[in-house]
Design an enzyme around this catalytic site. Structure first.
Site, mmCIF file in Angstrom:
data_model
loop_
_atom_site.group_PDB
_atom_site.id
_atom_site.type_symbol
_atom_site.label_atom_id
_atom_site.label_comp_id
_atom_site.label_asym_id
_atom_site.label_seq_id
_atom_site.Cartn_x
_atom_site.Cartn_y
_atom_site.Cartn_z
ATOM 1 N N TYR A 21 -36.624 -29.480 -22.587
ATOM 2 C CA TYR A 21 -36.951 -28.221 -23.272
ATOM 3 C C TYR A 21 -38.092 -28.445 -24.267
ATOM 4 C CZ TYR A 21 -36.797 -24.490 -26.690
ATOM 5 O OH TYR A 21 -37.161 -23.484 -27.539
ATOM 6 N N LYS B 174 -32.146 -44.304 -29.892
ATOM 7 C CA LYS B 174 -31.826 -43.693 -31.185
ATOM 8 C C LYS B 174 -32.864 -44.072 -32.243
ATOM 9 C CE LYS B 174 -28.563 -41.822 -29.191
ATOM 10 N NZ LYS B 174 -28.824 -40.433 -28.729
ATOM 11 N N GLN C 75 -36.589 -27.369 -40.235
ATOM 12 C CA GLN C 75 -35.914 -28.200 -39.236
ATOM 13 C C GLN C 75 -35.543 -29.581 -39.784
ATOM 14 O OE1 GLN C 75 -39.154 -27.440 -36.299
ATOM 15 N NE2 GLN C 75 -37.485 -26.921 -34.908
ATOM 16 N N LYS D 202 -42.661 -28.592 -40.462
ATOM 17 C CA LYS D 202 -41.489 -27.834 -40.028
ATOM 18 C C LYS D 202 -40.325 -28.151 -40.967
ATOM 19 C CE LYS D 202 -43.527 -26.120 -36.363
ATOM 20 N NZ LYS D 202 -43.793 -24.668 -36.194
ATOM 21 N N THR E 232 -27.739 -25.620 -28.308
ATOM 22 C CA THR E 232 -26.773 -25.864 -29.378
ATOM 23 C C THR E 232 -25.354 -25.727 -28.844
ATOM 24 O OG1 THR E 232 -28.349 -24.989 -30.997
ATOM 25 C CG2 THR E 232 -26.050 -25.193 -31.702
ATOM 26 N N ARG F 73 -45.894 -31.696 -38.916
ATOM 27 C CA ARG F 73 -46.167 -30.310 -38.528
ATOM 28 C C ARG F 73 -45.691 -29.310 -39.578
ATOM 29 N NH1 ARG F 73 -43.124 -29.271 -33.488
ATOM 30 N NH2 ARG F 73 -44.554 -27.517 -33.097
ATOM 31 N N GLN G 241 -24.492 -28.862 -27.077
ATOM 32 C CA GLN G 241 -24.171 -29.929 -28.021
ATOM 33 C C GLN G 241 -22.764 -29.763 -28.589
ATOM 34 O OE1 GLN G 241 -27.773 -29.355 -30.416
ATOM 35 N NE2 GLN G 241 -28.331 -31.481 -29.996
ATOM 36 N N HIS H 223 -27.499 -36.686 -38.495
ATOM 37 C CA HIS H 223 -27.292 -36.952 -37.066
ATOM 38 C C HIS H 223 -28.085 -38.173 -36.612
ATOM 39 C CE1 HIS H 223 -26.730 -36.318 -32.825
ATOM 40 N NE2 HIS H 223 -28.006 -36.085 -32.623
#
Length: 268
Positions: free
Chosen positions: A186, A123, A141, A138, A207, A136, A210, A149
């Site tokens: 992935y 973790k 995201q 992003k 998803t 990057r 999850q 989380h």
């Protein structure tokens, strides 16, 4: 792993339930001191807050090789955790529905504790996911769901490795590590370019997987609380409640990203 801290004197810290810490793991690296969690979380949240402001001044990085190596390493680590938890708990004939945490130093019990320690460490290593998003650019995201989380899972894992490193702890850890094998596999494949990406049609199901994970853990923790399982009576209801916001946030993300977008595409 079982030899961690055998010759180390236990320090005295003033925090709730310190005297109830499991004697097998309380001296292990990044477990003994309660200051590890706020220190690492503080650094992580500083990266989340200041990182985008700093990297926005520069061009986004591709980082394909580091991304591939990190994702592959995380997939392998989670596979190791999953196999260790499964084989050791089967050897001890652990119950799925209710398994008390007993202070036992048998080889298989220590394998379970060691596997969960690696789960806790994973973790921390997952914080690199956030760093990659920032480097990057992003930004989409880097959501509240992502930060919540990563930060809360790390804190929860410290609690369990500190007080309940064996017993029913294995169930959510086994499920989560299995899901992460698929997820990081992935991620590793997705950075290999368009020739591989066209085969990754199953992204949307990650998803869904999850969501299934959180549902199973919620139902499992709820049945333990209702039946009065002799395992972490003060943590089991908290663990069940912890799954609820994940179900809500991941469910909303799934609907917004896949259901609504699919309807919009059909309307065109």
């Amino acid at each position: 792993m079982a030899s961690f801290g055998n010759n180390t004197k236990i320090l005295s810290y003033s925090y709730p339930f310190a005297d109830l810490a499991d004697e097998r793991t309380r001296n292990w690296p990044l477990v003994e001191s309660p200051w590890n969690v706020p220190a690492l979380l503080g650094l992580y949240l500083m990266m989340v807050y200041y990182g985008p402001k700093w990297t926005a001044r520069y061009k986004p990085l591709q980082l394909r090789l580091p991304l591939f190596c990190h994702s592959l390493a995380m997939a392998c680590l989670n596979a190791y955790i999953c196999v260790e938890l499964f084989t050791a708990t089967r050897a001890l004939d652990y119950s799925f529905s209710c398994q008390p945490c007993r202070v036992n130093h048998s080889p298989n019990e220590m394998r379970i504790a060691a596997a969960f320690w690696w789960f806790y460490i994973s973790k921390i290593l997952e914080f690199a996911d956030t760093a990659f998003f920032i480097l990057r650019h992003k930004w989409s995201q880097l959501s509240f769901l992502h930060v919540y989380h990563h930060s809360t899972m790390f804190a929860f894992c410290w609690i369990f490795i500190k007080w309940l490193p064996t017993g029913s702890t294995y169930v959510p850890s086994l499920i989560n590590s299995f899901v992460h094998v698929i997820m990081y596999s992935y991620y590793a494949l997705s950075v290999l370019g368009p020739r591989i990406q066209k085969f990754l049609w199953w992204k949307r199901y990650l998803t869904g997987l999850q969501l299934l994970q959180f549902t199973i853990v919620l139902m499992w923790a709820s049945q333990m609380a209702f039946r009065g399982c002799d395992y972490g009576s003060w943590l089991t209801p908290l663990g069940a409640a912890y799954m609820v916001p994940f179900l809500f946030m991941f469910g909303r993300f799934y609907v917004q990203k896949y259901r609504i977008s699919t309807v919009a595409k059909k309307a065109k």
